[in-house]
Design an enzyme around this catalytic site. Structure first.
Site, PDB file in Angstrom:
ATOM      1  N   TYR A  66       0.855  -1.205   0.000  1.00 43.71           N
ATOM      2  CA  TYR A  66       0.000   0.000   0.000  1.00 43.71           C
ATOM      3  C   TYR A  66       0.884   1.247   0.000  1.00 43.71           C
ATOM      4  O   TYR A  66       0.712   2.158  -0.811  1.00 43.71           O
ATOM      5  CB  TYR A  66      -0.906  -0.016   1.232  1.00 43.71           C
ATOM      6  CG  TYR A  66      -1.837   1.175   1.342  1.00 43.71           C
ATOM      7  CD1 TYR A  66      -3.032   1.217   0.640  1.00 43.71           C
ATOM      8  CD2 TYR A  66      -1.513   2.264   2.152  1.00 43.71           C
ATOM      9  CE1 TYR A  66      -3.893   2.305   0.753  1.00 43.71           C
ATOM     10  CE2 TYR A  66      -2.362   3.353   2.266  1.00 43.71           C
ATOM     11  CZ  TYR A  66      -3.560   3.361   1.561  1.00 43.71           C
ATOM     12  OH  TYR A  66      -4.393   4.451   1.661  1.00 43.71           O
TER      13      TYR A  66
HETATM   14  N1  LIG Z   1     -10.186   6.286   4.512  1.00 41.08           N
HETATM   15  C1  LIG Z   1      -8.975   6.709   4.840  1.00 41.08           C
HETATM   16  O1  LIG Z   1      -8.652   6.938   6.011  1.00 41.08           O
HETATM   17  C2  LIG Z   1      -7.950   6.949   3.763  1.00 41.08           C
HETATM   18  C3  LIG Z   1      -6.714   7.489   4.155  1.00 41.08           C
HETATM   19  C4  LIG Z   1      -5.751   7.723   3.189  1.00 41.08           C
HETATM   20  C5  LIG Z   1      -6.018   7.443   1.862  1.00 41.08           C
HETATM   21  N2  LIG Z   1      -7.223   6.900   1.510  1.00 41.08           N
HETATM   22  C6  LIG Z   1      -7.434   6.612   0.090  1.00 41.08           C
HETATM   23  O2  LIG Z   1      -8.683   7.102  -0.325  1.00 41.08           O
HETATM   24  C7  LIG Z   1      -9.156   6.319  -1.417  1.00 41.08           C
HETATM   25  C8  LIG Z   1     -10.590   5.903  -1.139  1.00 41.08           C
HETATM   26  O3  LIG Z   1     -10.576   5.113   0.040  1.00 41.08           O
HETATM   27  P1  LIG Z   1     -11.876   4.867   0.966  1.00 41.08           P
HETATM   28  O4  LIG Z   1     -11.386   4.945   2.359  1.00 41.08           O
HETATM   29  O5  LIG Z   1     -13.012   5.670   0.490  1.00 41.08           O
HETATM   30  O6  LIG Z   1     -12.106   3.315   0.631  1.00 41.08           O
HETATM   31  P2  LIG Z   1     -13.477   2.479   0.480  1.00 41.08           P
HETATM   32  O7  LIG Z   1     -13.073   1.039   0.481  1.00 41.08           O
HETATM   33  O8  LIG Z   1     -14.442   2.907   1.509  1.00 41.08           O
HETATM   34  O9  LIG Z   1     -13.946   2.883  -0.975  1.00 41.08           O
HETATM   35  C9  LIG Z   1     -13.107   2.555  -2.075  1.00 41.08           C
HETATM   36  C10 LIG Z   1     -13.939   2.263  -3.290  1.00 41.08           C
HETATM   37  O10 LIG Z   1     -13.038   1.847  -4.345  1.00 41.08           O
HETATM   38  C11 LIG Z   1     -13.629   0.713  -4.995  1.00 41.08           C
HETATM   39  N3  LIG Z   1     -12.624  -0.121  -5.657  1.00 41.08           N
HETATM   40  C12 LIG Z   1     -11.693  -0.894  -5.052  1.00 41.08           C
HETATM   41  N4  LIG Z   1     -11.002  -1.569  -5.984  1.00 41.08           N
HETATM   42  C13 LIG Z   1     -11.491  -1.193  -7.197  1.00 41.08           C
HETATM   43  C14 LIG Z   1     -11.194  -1.557  -8.542  1.00 41.08           C
HETATM   44  N5  LIG Z   1     -10.242  -2.457  -8.840  1.00 41.08           N
HETATM   45  N6  LIG Z   1     -11.923  -0.988  -9.534  1.00 41.08           N
HETATM   46  C15 LIG Z   1     -12.901  -0.104  -9.244  1.00 41.08           C
HETATM   47  N7  LIG Z   1     -13.236   0.266  -8.006  1.00 41.08           N
HETATM   48  C16 LIG Z   1     -12.535  -0.275  -6.983  1.00 41.08           C
HETATM   49  C17 LIG Z   1     -14.336  -0.030  -3.872  1.00 41.08           C
HETATM   50  O11 LIG Z   1     -15.314  -0.945  -4.369  1.00 41.08           O
HETATM   51  C18 LIG Z   1     -14.919   1.108  -3.061  1.00 41.08           C
HETATM   52  O12 LIG Z   1     -16.210   1.475  -3.504  1.00 41.08           O
HETATM   53  C19 LIG Z   1      -8.182   5.155  -1.562  1.00 41.08           C
HETATM   54  O13 LIG Z   1      -7.289   5.410  -2.618  1.00 41.08           O
HETATM   55  C20 LIG Z   1      -7.472   5.127  -0.232  1.00 41.08           C
HETATM   56  O14 LIG Z   1      -6.165   4.588  -0.334  1.00 41.08           O
HETATM   57  C21 LIG Z   1      -8.184   6.646   2.432  1.00 41.08           C
END
Ligand SMILES: NC(=O)c1ccc[n+]([C@@H]2O[C@H](COP(=O)([O-])OP(=O)(O)OC[C@H]3O[C@@H](n4cnc5c(N)ncnc54)[C@H](O)[C@@H]3O)[C@@H](O)[C@H]2O)c1
Length: 251
Positions: free
Chosen positions: A152
């Site tokens: 990651y």
């Molecule tokens: N939530 C946090 O604290 C946090 C912190 C830092 C970075 N992020 C980043 O934010 C972004 C969104 O994360 P989130 O927390 O909303 O996650 P989440 O899992 O709640 O939502 C992510 C979405 O991406 C979709 N997804 C995953 N793989 C996929 C693929 N191969 N093709 C199409 N869609 C796909 C999932 O189905 C989901 O709907 C990510 O890139 C994550 O790394 C999140």
């Protein structure tokens, strides 16, 4: 000018959903994709697709152009978090590499390659890559507690290569490219990854809607706005553009 068009990846839930709803409410025509069927609930052009697959990415970008004839904003948001370690066994390591790097990094490369020629032709556009505070922690703070996610973390560091190179090479073509480096944000991903966490801790996390407001502020800067920035969004700090500036340059 005709309606501005935004592609949001991974929009079925979490941050992506907030981006799609927030940009939609702000007047953008939304093209949203996700591997999850929840994407069908959103307004706009929605596609079930795997962002790590070149044919799926082409299908999304082609559909956006067919429907709207332009692409103004690309938010590379889809991502997965997974606990992986240097000592993991060979087979699971290879599988995790494909899935984590494919979803978090290869997808962003693919969307960039598909969308940049369109934005170059338009002489305008803005690409936002969603990264993590593991890459850009609160200045002065040590990066404790982020071990055990080697793929990651590596995939998000790799986004810097795209963000900074694209900002440098596309700036003269009227295209901005920025990264947002998020700390804990209350989404299904974090709740699942964190496991059993006290509600008082969850209450400290940022909300997806706050991050969406930051992205809207960033977009609103317009063609002369910042590019090549990593914007830090940190728990316990204001989530505002001017409090987030640290790296990159303003044109
Ligand atoms: N939530 C946090 O604290 C946090 C912190 C830092 C970075 N992020 C980043 O934010 C972004 C969104 O994360 P989130 O927390 O909303 O996650 P989440 O899992 O709640 O939502 C992510 C979405 O991406 C979709 N997804 C995953 N793989 C996929 C693929 N191969 N093709 C199409 N869609 C796909 C999932 O189905 C989901 O709907 C990510 O890139 C994550 O790394 C999140």
């Amino acid at each position: 000018m005709s309606e501005q068009v935004a592609i949001i990846t991974g929009a079925a839930k979490g941050l992506g959903r907030a981006f799609a709803e927030g940009l939609g409410n702000a007047g953008f025509a939304i093209v949203a994709c996700d591997i999850d069927s929840g994407i069908d609930e959103l307004e706009g052009l929605t596609l079930r697709a795997d962002v790590s697959k070149p044919d799926d990415v082409r299908r999304i970008v082609d559909a956006a152009m067919h429907e709207h004839g332009r692409i103004d904003i690309l938010v590379n948001n889809a991502g997965i978090a997974r606990a992986t370690r240097a000592g993991d066994d060979w087979e699971s390591g290879l599988r995790d590499f494909d899935e984590v790097v494919g979803t978090n990094f290869f997808s962003t490369f693919l969307f960039g390659r598909a969308v940049a020629p369109i934005m170059i032709e338009q002489r305008s556009g803005h690409i936002v890559n969603v990264s993590t505070d593991h890459v850009y922690p609160i200045p002065g703070e040590r990066v404790w507690g982020h071990g055990g996610m080697d793929l990651y973390n590596a995939s998000k560091w790799a986004l810097n290569g795209l963000t900074l190179d694209w900002a440098a090479t596309l700036g003269s073509r009227g295209i901005r490219v920025n990264g947002i480096c998020l700390g804990a944000t209350d989404t299904p991903m974090l709740r699942e990854f964190a496991g059993r966490v006290d509600e008082s801790v969850i209450a400290t996390w940022m909300l997806p809607e706050q991050i969406c407001d930051l992205v809207l502020e960033l977009i609103a800067e317009g063609p002369e706005g910042r590019t090549g920035h990593n914007l830090g969004c940190w728990v316990g700090r204001p989530v505002r553009l001017d409090d987030s500036i640290e790296a990159g340059h303003r044109r």
